[in-house]
Write a protein that holds these residues in place. Structure first.
Motif, mmCIF file in Angstrom:
data_model
loop_
_atom_site.group_PDB
_atom_site.id
_atom_site.type_symbol
_atom_site.label_atom_id
_atom_site.label_comp_id
_atom_site.label_asym_id
_atom_site.label_seq_id
_atom_site.Cartn_x
_atom_site.Cartn_y
_atom_site.Cartn_z
ATOM 1 N N ARG A 122 -4.190 -2.160 5.573
ATOM 2 C CA ARG A 122 -5.560 -2.047 5.057
ATOM 3 C C ARG A 122 -6.490 -1.664 6.209
ATOM 4 O O ARG A 122 -6.375 -2.196 7.305
ATOM 5 C CB ARG A 122 -5.996 -3.383 4.472
ATOM 6 C CG ARG A 122 -7.418 -3.397 3.943
ATOM 7 C CD ARG A 122 -7.824 -4.798 3.534
ATOM 8 N NE ARG A 122 -7.029 -5.313 2.440
ATOM 9 C CZ ARG A 122 -7.361 -5.185 1.146
ATOM 10 N NH1 ARG A 122 -8.473 -4.588 0.813
ATOM 11 N NH2 ARG A 122 -6.583 -5.679 0.214
ATOM 12 N N GLU A 157 -14.745 -3.841 -2.436
ATOM 13 C CA GLU A 157 -15.015 -5.245 -2.151
ATOM 14 C C GLU A 157 -16.491 -5.512 -2.376
ATOM 15 O O GLU A 157 -17.341 -4.839 -1.799
ATOM 16 C CB GLU A 157 -14.625 -5.584 -0.718
ATOM 17 C CG GLU A 157 -13.136 -5.477 -0.478
ATOM 18 C CD GLU A 157 -12.772 -5.687 0.980
ATOM 19 O OE1 GLU A 157 -13.674 -5.792 1.820
ATOM 20 O OE2 GLU A 157 -11.572 -5.726 1.261
ATOM 21 N N HIS A 187 -3.014 5.390 -0.747
ATOM 22 C CA HIS A 187 -3.410 4.149 -1.415
ATOM 23 C C HIS A 187 -4.924 4.007 -1.302
ATOM 24 O O HIS A 187 -5.474 4.018 -0.199
ATOM 25 C CB HIS A 187 -2.728 2.939 -0.768
ATOM 26 C CG HIS A 187 -3.037 1.654 -1.463
ATOM 27 N ND1 HIS A 187 -2.358 1.243 -2.586
ATOM 28 C CD2 HIS A 187 -3.973 0.714 -1.226
ATOM 29 C CE1 HIS A 187 -2.850 0.081 -2.987
ATOM 30 N NE2 HIS A 187 -3.841 -0.252 -2.175
ATOM 31 N N TRP A 202 -7.935 1.570 -1.730
ATOM 32 C CA TRP A 202 -8.150 0.126 -1.777
ATOM 33 C C TRP A 202 -9.286 -0.199 -2.730
ATOM 34 O O TRP A 202 -10.220 0.583 -2.897
ATOM 35 C CB TRP A 202 -8.451 -0.407 -0.376
ATOM 36 C CG TRP A 202 -7.263 -0.275 0.524
ATOM 37 C CD1 TRP A 202 -6.982 0.767 1.365
ATOM 38 C CD2 TRP A 202 -6.172 -1.173 0.638
ATOM 39 N NE1 TRP A 202 -5.796 0.563 2.002
ATOM 40 C CE2 TRP A 202 -5.272 -0.637 1.579
ATOM 41 C CE3 TRP A 202 -5.876 -2.390 0.051
ATOM 42 C CZ2 TRP A 202 -4.092 -1.277 1.937
ATOM 43 C CZ3 TRP A 202 -4.705 -3.033 0.413
ATOM 44 C CH2 TRP A 202 -3.828 -2.479 1.346
ATOM 45 N N GLU A 203 -9.188 -1.374 -3.340
ATOM 46 C CA GLU A 203 -10.220 -1.818 -4.279
ATOM 47 C C GLU A 203 -11.554 -1.986 -3.557
ATOM 48 O O GLU A 203 -11.596 -2.334 -2.381
ATOM 49 C CB GLU A 203 -9.838 -3.165 -4.898
ATOM 50 C CG GLU A 203 -8.653 -3.100 -5.816
ATOM 51 C CD GLU A 203 -8.308 -4.467 -6.399
ATOM 52 O OE1 GLU A 203 -9.110 -5.393 -6.253
ATOM 53 O OE2 GLU A 203 -7.222 -4.571 -6.983
ATOM 54 N N THR A 226 -5.426 4.345 2.742
ATOM 55 C CA THR A 226 -4.300 4.380 3.665
ATOM 56 C C THR A 226 -3.447 5.565 3.227
ATOM 57 O O THR A 226 -3.153 5.715 2.044
ATOM 58 C CB THR A 226 -3.482 3.075 3.614
ATOM 59 O OG1 THR A 226 -4.351 1.987 3.939
ATOM 60 C CG2 THR A 226 -2.337 3.110 4.593
ATOM 61 N N GLU A 259 -1.295 -5.471 6.355
ATOM 62 C CA GLU A 259 -1.113 -4.934 5.007
ATOM 63 C C GLU A 259 -1.304 -3.421 4.969
ATOM 64 O O GLU A 259 -1.211 -2.823 3.918
ATOM 65 C CB GLU A 259 -2.151 -5.528 4.050
ATOM 66 C CG GLU A 259 -2.051 -6.990 3.806
ATOM 67 C CD GLU A 259 -3.170 -7.462 2.893
ATOM 68 O OE1 GLU A 259 -2.844 -8.029 1.838
ATOM 69 O OE2 GLU A 259 -4.351 -7.242 3.223
ATOM 70 N N ALA A 295 0.829 -1.191 0.000
ATOM 71 C CA ALA A 295 0.000 0.000 0.000
ATOM 72 C C ALA A 295 0.875 1.257 0.000
ATOM 73 O O ALA A 295 0.623 2.198 -0.747
ATOM 74 C CB ALA A 295 -0.928 0.003 1.200
ATOM 75 N N LYS A 312 -12.092 2.940 1.048
ATOM 76 C CA LYS A 312 -11.039 2.773 2.055
ATOM 77 C C LYS A 312 -9.727 3.334 1.528
ATOM 78 O O LYS A 312 -9.399 3.142 0.359
ATOM 79 C CB LYS A 312 -10.849 1.299 2.382
ATOM 80 C CG LYS A 312 -12.043 0.640 2.997
ATOM 81 C CD LYS A 312 -11.705 -0.815 3.258
ATOM 82 C CE LYS A 312 -12.936 -1.665 3.259
ATOM 83 N NZ LYS A 312 -12.601 -3.082 3.351
#
Length: 185
Positions: A89, A154, A149, A151-152, A120, A87, A28, A118
């Motif tokens: 996350r 979900e 970063h 996040w994808e 980071t 991670e 990340a 989400k």
């Protein structure tokens, strides 16, 4: 002749699995930035006394509440803080110690960096910025983004019971979704 073809096939499979493994392990936040992060700074302390940590690099995980664009061309991301896993996350999205502002030099598209996504963030503490949150004045710790970063998304997982017509599990004795402690004969 046949064994030569199999060994070549094995080598190709090994190579593909290694490539897949390494491409799936992206970080990340880069190692060079993580080395600069002061991991002793807890978010609750940052929220209480942001001026005490000005200029220090922090790492925060959270969920975007709003993204806005300032007149100078910078992007301001408002997020609520969450815990993070190994991670980096965001996890435990229903638990937060407060909100923070992350300022990015440049344009981040508000439709991509949208509410509920989400993030980071690694960045330097700039101090505190007091803004309206509903009817109250809320002191936001303000971070100047060094790296961010996103996040994808979900997708929610849907579980389909393979044996919905057996109320206590499959007919051969394997426990179904109701986890019956009794075998069906």
């Amino acid at each position: 002749m046949m064994t030569k073809g199999i060994s070549v096939l094995k080598k190709i499979c090994y190579l593909l699995s290694i490539i897949t493994l390494f491409t799936g392990c992206t970080k990340a936040i880069s190692d060079s930035v993580l080395k600069q992060v002061n991991s002793n700074i807890r978010f609750i302390d940052l929220k209480r006394h942001p001026q005490a940590y000005e200029g220090q690099m922090v790492l925060l995980a959270g969920v975007i509440v709003r993204t806005s664009h300032e007149s100078g061309g910078n992007t301001l991301v408002e997020a609520y803080q969450t815990e993070m896993n190994f991670e980096k996350r965001p996890i435990n999205l229903d638990v937060s110690q407060g909100r923070f502002l992350a300022e990015y030099d440049g344009f981040l598209d508000g439709d991509i960096y949208a509410k509920g996504r989400k993030i980071t963030v690694a960045g330097r503490v700039q101090g505190v910025k007091v803004m309206k949150l509903g009817q109250m004045e809320y002191p936001y710790p303000c971070i100047k983004i060094k790296e961010i970063h996103l996040w994808e998304k979900e997708e929610p997982r849907v579980y389909y019971d393979p044996y919905p017509w057996y109320p206590i599990g499959a007919p051969w004795g394997v426990w179904g979704t109701w986890y019956s402690p009794y075998w069906v004969y």
